[in-house]
Design a protein around this motif. Structure first.
Motif, PDB file in Angstrom:
ATOM      1  N   LEU A 101       1.744 -44.264 -22.341  1.00 32.36           N
ATOM      2  CA  LEU A 101       2.631 -44.837 -23.353  1.00 32.36           C
ATOM      3  C   LEU A 101       1.865 -45.021 -24.658  1.00 32.36           C
ATOM      4  O   LEU A 101       0.639 -44.879 -24.707  1.00 32.36           O
ATOM      5  CB  LEU A 101       3.169 -46.194 -22.873  1.00 32.36           C
ATOM      6  CG  LEU A 101       4.013 -46.185 -21.593  1.00 32.36           C
ATOM      7  CD1 LEU A 101       4.317 -47.620 -21.162  1.00 32.36           C
ATOM      8  CD2 LEU A 101       5.308 -45.403 -21.801  1.00 32.36           C
ATOM      9  N   LEU A 102       2.626 -45.360 -25.710  1.00 29.25           N
ATOM     10  CA  LEU A 102       2.013 -45.620 -27.013  1.00 29.25           C
ATOM     11  C   LEU A 102       1.155 -46.878 -26.939  1.00 29.25           C
ATOM     12  O   LEU A 102       1.609 -47.929 -26.493  1.00 29.25           O
ATOM     13  CB  LEU A 102       3.095 -45.803 -28.082  1.00 29.25           C
ATOM     14  CG  LEU A 102       2.612 -46.151 -29.492  1.00 29.25           C
ATOM     15  CD1 LEU A 102       1.817 -44.985 -30.080  1.00 29.25           C
ATOM     16  CD2 LEU A 102       3.795 -46.494 -30.391  1.00 29.25           C
ATOM     17  N   THR A 103      -0.106 -46.761 -27.332  1.00 25.75           N
ATOM     18  CA  THR A 103      -1.014 -47.913 -27.352  1.00 25.75           C
ATOM     19  C   THR A 103      -1.534 -48.129 -28.766  1.00 25.75           C
ATOM     20  O   THR A 103      -1.488 -47.225 -29.604  1.00 25.75           O
ATOM     21  CB  THR A 103      -2.207 -47.707 -26.403  1.00 25.75           C
ATOM     22  OG1 THR A 103      -2.997 -46.606 -26.878  1.00 25.75           O
ATOM     23  CG2 THR A 103      -1.731 -47.447 -24.982  1.00 25.75           C
ATOM     24  N   THR A 104      -2.049 -49.329 -28.993  1.00 23.10           N
ATOM     25  CA  THR A 104      -2.557 -49.680 -30.310  1.00 23.10           C
ATOM     26  C   THR A 104      -3.924 -50.318 -30.164  1.00 23.10           C
ATOM     27  O   THR A 104      -4.153 -51.135 -29.265  1.00 23.10           O
ATOM     28  CB  THR A 104      -1.597 -50.655 -31.016  1.00 23.10           C
ATOM     29  OG1 THR A 104      -0.306 -50.068 -31.098  1.00 23.10           O
ATOM     30  CG2 THR A 104      -2.091 -50.985 -32.412  1.00 23.10           C
ATOM     31  N   GLN A 105      -4.822 -49.963 -31.069  1.00 15.96           N
ATOM     32  CA  GLN A 105      -6.186 -50.480 -31.035  1.00 15.96           C
ATOM     33  C   GLN A 105      -6.199 -51.947 -31.439  1.00 15.96           C
ATOM     34  O   GLN A 105      -5.506 -52.353 -32.381  1.00 15.96           O
ATOM     35  CB  GLN A 105      -7.030 -49.653 -32.011  1.00 15.96           C
ATOM     36  CG  GLN A 105      -8.514 -49.769 -31.823  1.00 15.96           C
ATOM     37  CD  GLN A 105      -9.236 -48.839 -32.783  1.00 15.96           C
ATOM     38  OE1 GLN A 105      -9.966 -49.298 -33.638  1.00 15.96           O
ATOM     39  NE2 GLN A 105      -9.017 -47.554 -32.643  1.00 15.96           N
TER      40      GLN A 105
END
Length: 881
Positions: A101-105
């Protein structure tokens, strides 16, 4: 840069061993321990954001899906105003390599960590509200969601800026857009001939003028605040297949964006400065009228004419579809791109740019008078229809000695009537600085000395620095634009942040104060933060939603809102000093005027009763005014109350204290031309209703107008208007300088001509908003009828009664049938009252009222000819005496 590349490679190639799944989706389990990241699972965690230390609980973000940020600083503390929606959303840390899935730092604990809302089942606000079982929301509420996100960013930006003024800025980190870590071409964000290399994992920073150098000053630390905010909102609302950006422009020229982008302007690519983009100027200056006046005389040949053309282009580039503008060139004579102010759509801006390319040519003499006359023509032609109804600027550029004498009082009178500020620019060593400076100083403006080596385009395009403090802060602005890569139309939502006086001062969006409340100090801009509405929902989703019309109305309301503030002379002087010591005005800055001891009516052949003021002054007025229309200038506003059950005090607060910035939506400042029969408006004793609005429809007709100027504003109306001055009702033509209008002392009276309007109310009174939105109690009558309109007799009017029963029909009947008859009859009514005994005059009015009501009910004005004819005969007979 080598170290940065090593870090980037290490980040993208994390090969931690698998961890036990405890929650989250099967394809993206929550991280269960910090062991491989050098942190303890059992001890409180320390996070540093923009040099500020925060303590988070042990196992923050680990093990399970829940709203880990609830009640935690810096955004989600209890009592924190404008807490972003993501404070209540469930999420957890995840491993990028084990997540589909879309992940964010993460920007809080370690950039090695990534997190996800989607693994916890959260999609985004639009999907939750409109694609599930929840049917309790309207599409327009998405505006509130975006506003909340932006306000939370601004609050944290302002707090961090004041804390970092004396901090070691070298300790802060940022991710550059040059050699962007993780950026790759995303087809959904690209076009066939325009490839967009981005990363959805983090925000990038693009310093100005060279992107491969560190951000200037405090921007280095503020980038941590912006990145943390952008990444959280994007992770919560964004979609890798839906184009929608978040971006920030600082007053120092730094640009920040999510998604991060591979882009290096100033080092191979063309330079980019966000301060001259429409979203930036619109976010700071709001809706506006801009007239660019360019000297194209023979002395401008060579480099100077190129500078002038570039400057005109730059100013036009900053305008949005909420703005109106035009361009004027002058030498021996003057010509303009348009005959009136034009709404600055994308197409209009292109047309104006083409006109500049063809017409900015150096030839002829320097005729200031012709230039200003062209300005007056355009403003008169624009009237109250072709205008933003907000702040107005004239940008006047010249390099030479004018070949005519400048009429300072006349220029001042016209600009005062137009409610415009004059910014003047003296280009090169040959410019007459004295004249241009005097013009600016006398007209609430700023004078700019510009050397041949200076960047004139940058200087002129920064007109927003004077407009910024002229508006209430915390007003979200909207701008439509075309994405450079995909060519899709996107809708930007923007909000400006300002410096606080100190850490104890209220922030811009607090109820108790703002970045503008620093006494006579000018508010200093930090930057403008924006997010596209398409980050939450695609254009197709928005436009196909049943609530699109209400959503678009909310957007338009924000786009055109104009909660104005008054610049003090001290603030203007501070702004001038910021430009140059040569720009500071000597005191006083008012023009030489004709001073005598007479009132306006004495100088124009009116009644000779001596004015009881000790000193009166005004400019030379037009003596040919008929002086029979008791009306306001068409630019005047009033408080319309949408909910008739609303308390008058609350309506007053909404219209005149918060200036349309409250959430009630039950009272609003509107143009008087927008008022119609049956509307509720505010006056001093509460609510009253509009019987009909006279001269509501634009006809091109103008009348003599007087402008009363005082500290904090000005009010413009006709000489025959009855006003409350010195605690009594008197004709506007009898008012003198030194008189008190409410609590304000009238300092100057000037005259001119312009369009008129008059909302006739049941009480005979109305609170009119002056040029700066301050309320002034004024009647809606003239000398002949004003006292009767203010008396209980007016309540017995049959015409008032039928208008209250059939308001829409009444306004339409008045506009199409009675308008001309009533205007023509006013001189006769005045003569009839002067000649007839009071009883006969009242009887005559009663007959006229009966016939007018009958005419309305029968749909014909033929019966009105009877009383009108009688009045004409009376006036004629009186003239024979």
């Amino acid at each position: 840069r080598m170290l940065q590349s090593v870090f980037c490679v290490a980040l993208l190639s994390q090969l931690h061993p698998g961890h036990a799944q405890s929650s989250g989706s099967a394809g993206c389990p929550c991280l269960s321990t910090f062991a491989d990241y050098g942190m303890s699972d059992s001890e409180p965690l320390q996070a540093a954001i923009a040099n500020h230390q925060y303590t988070y609980p042990a196992a923050y973000g680990l093990g399970s899906c829940k709203p880990h940020d609830a009640d935690l600083p810096p955004y989600c503390e209890p009592g924190q105003p404008n807490r972003p929606a993501w404070c209540g959303h469930s999420w957890c840390y995840v491993e990028t390599r084990n997540c589909n899935l879309l992940t964010t730092q993460s920007t809080y604990l370690s950039s090695d960590l990534s997190f996800s809302y989607k693994t916890c089942g959260y999609s985004n606000t639009y999907s939750l509200w409109f694609e599930g079982s929840d049917s309790s929301h309207e599409l327009a509420e998405l505006v509130d969601v975006a506003t909340m996100y932006l306000r939370s960013m601004v609050i944290e930006l302002e707090a961090s800026e004041v804390e970092n003024r004396n901090a070691d800025l070298r300790t802060c980190s940022y991710q550059t857009s040059c050699n962007c870590c993780g950026c790759e071409i995303k087809q959904a964000w690209s076009a066939p001939n325009s490839q967009n290399s981005i990363t959805l994992q983090h925000t990038t920073v693009t310093p100005n003028p060279k992107a491969d150098e560190p951000p200037p000053g405090i921007d280095r630390c503020l980038s941590e605040v912006i990145s943390g905010s952008f990444d959280r909102v994007a992770a919560s609302e964004g979609d890798e297949n839906r184009v929608g950006y978040m971006y920030y422009g600082s007053q120092l020229g730094t640009y920040m964006q999510w998604p991060g982008i591979q882009w290096c302007p100033g080092s191979g690519d063309a330079e980019y400065d966000p301060r001259y983009r429409p979203w930036f100027s619109g976010g700071v200056a709001g809706p506006k009228d801009i007239v660019v006046v360019v000297d194209v005389s023979g002395s401008m040949k060579g480099h100077r004419i190129s500078m002038a053309a570039d400057a005109a282009h730059r100013v036009i580039d900053t305008l949005t579809e909420a703005d109106y503008g035009t361009v004027i060139t002058f030498s021996s004579d003057a010509k303009s791109w348009s005959s009136r102010l034009t709404v600055m759509t994308t197409e209009a801006k292109k047309d104006a740019q083409n006109w500049i390319n063809k017409n900015v040519r150096a030839l002829g003499s320097t005729n200031f008078a012709a230039a200003f006359e062209k300005v007056w023509q355009i403003l008169d032609e624009s009237g109250t229809t072709y205008t933003s109804h907000c702040n107005r600027m004239i940008l006047f550029l010249s390099d030479g000695e004018p070949n005519d004498e400048v009429d300072y009082p006349y220029v001042h009178a016209k600009l005062t009537q137009a409610n415009a500020h004059l910014l003047t620019y003296a280009l090169g060593d040959g410019a007459n600085e004295k004249i241009l400076k005097e013009l600016a100083c006398q007209n609430q403006g700023i004078f700019y000395p510009v050397a041949d080596r200076d960047n004139l385009g940058d200087i002129m395009a920064k007109y927003y620095t004077i407009m910024s403090p002229m508006l209430e802060p915390c007003q979200v602005r909207f701008t439509e634009y075309t994405d450079w890569f995909t060519k899709k139309r996107l809708l930007a939502t923007c909000l400006a942040a300002y410096r606080k006086a100190d850490k104890f001062s209220p922030d811009t969006c607090s109820e108790s104060g703002s970045g503008h409340d620093n006494g006579d100090s000018v508010p200093h801009l930090i930057g403008v933060a924006c997010m596209d509405m398409q980050l939450i929902a695609s254009s197709e989703q928005l436009q196909n939603n049943p609530g699109w019309e209400g959503f678009w109305q909310a957007v338009q309301s924000g786009m055109h809102a104009c909660p104005v503030r008054t610049l003090t002379e001290a603030q203007l002087q501070e702004l001038r000093a910021d430009v140059s010591s040569r720009s500071v005005c000597s005191s006083p800055t008012t023009p030489v005027v004709v001073v005598d001891s007479s009132s306006y009516s004495e100088r124009t052949g009116g009644p000779k009763e001596k004015c009881d003021c000790t000193s009166c002054e005004a400019l030379n007025e037009d003596k040919n005014s008929e002086g029979t229309d008791p009306c306001f200038s068409r630019t005047t506003r009033a408080c319309r109350v949408i909910d008739p059950n609303m308390e008058a005090e609350t309506a007053y607060h909404d219209c005149f204290v918060k200036r349309n910035m409250t959430a009630s939506g039950k009272a609003e400042l509107v143009m008087m031309t927008d008022l119609r029969s049956g509307d509720f408006v505010l006056e001093s004793d509460g609510l009253t209703t509009v019987v009909v609005t006279q001269h509501r429809v634009e006809s091109g007709r103008t009348s003599e107008l007087l402008t009363f100027e005082y500290a904090g504003g000005a009010l413009t109306l006709t000489p025959e208007h009855l006003v409350y001055v010195d605690g009594k009702v008197m004709l506007a033509s009898e008012v003198c300088v030194g008189s008190m209008m409410g609590e304000a002392t009238i300092e100057r009276i000037s005259s001119g001509r312009g369009g008129i309007v008059n909302p006739l109310t049941r009480s005979g009174r109305i609170l009119a908003a002056d040029s700066n939105g301050n309320p002034k109690l004024v009647t809606t009558g003239n000398a002949a009828l004003g006292d009767i309109m203010l008396s209980p007799l007016a309540r017995l009017s049959l015409l008032y009664l039928v208008a209250s029963l059939f308001p829409n029909k009444a306004q339409s009947f008045y506009d199409t049938t009675l308008e001309h008859i009533v205007s023509s009859a006013l001189p006769a009514i005045k003569a009839f009252r002067a000649a007839a005994p009071p009883v006969f005059f009242i009887l005559g009015l009663a007959i006229a009222d009966l016939v007018a009501a009958a005419s309305f009910l029968m749909g014909s004005a033929i019966y009105m000819l009877i009383p009108v004819s009688l009045l004409v005969i009376v006036r004629y007979c009186r003239s024979l005496k």
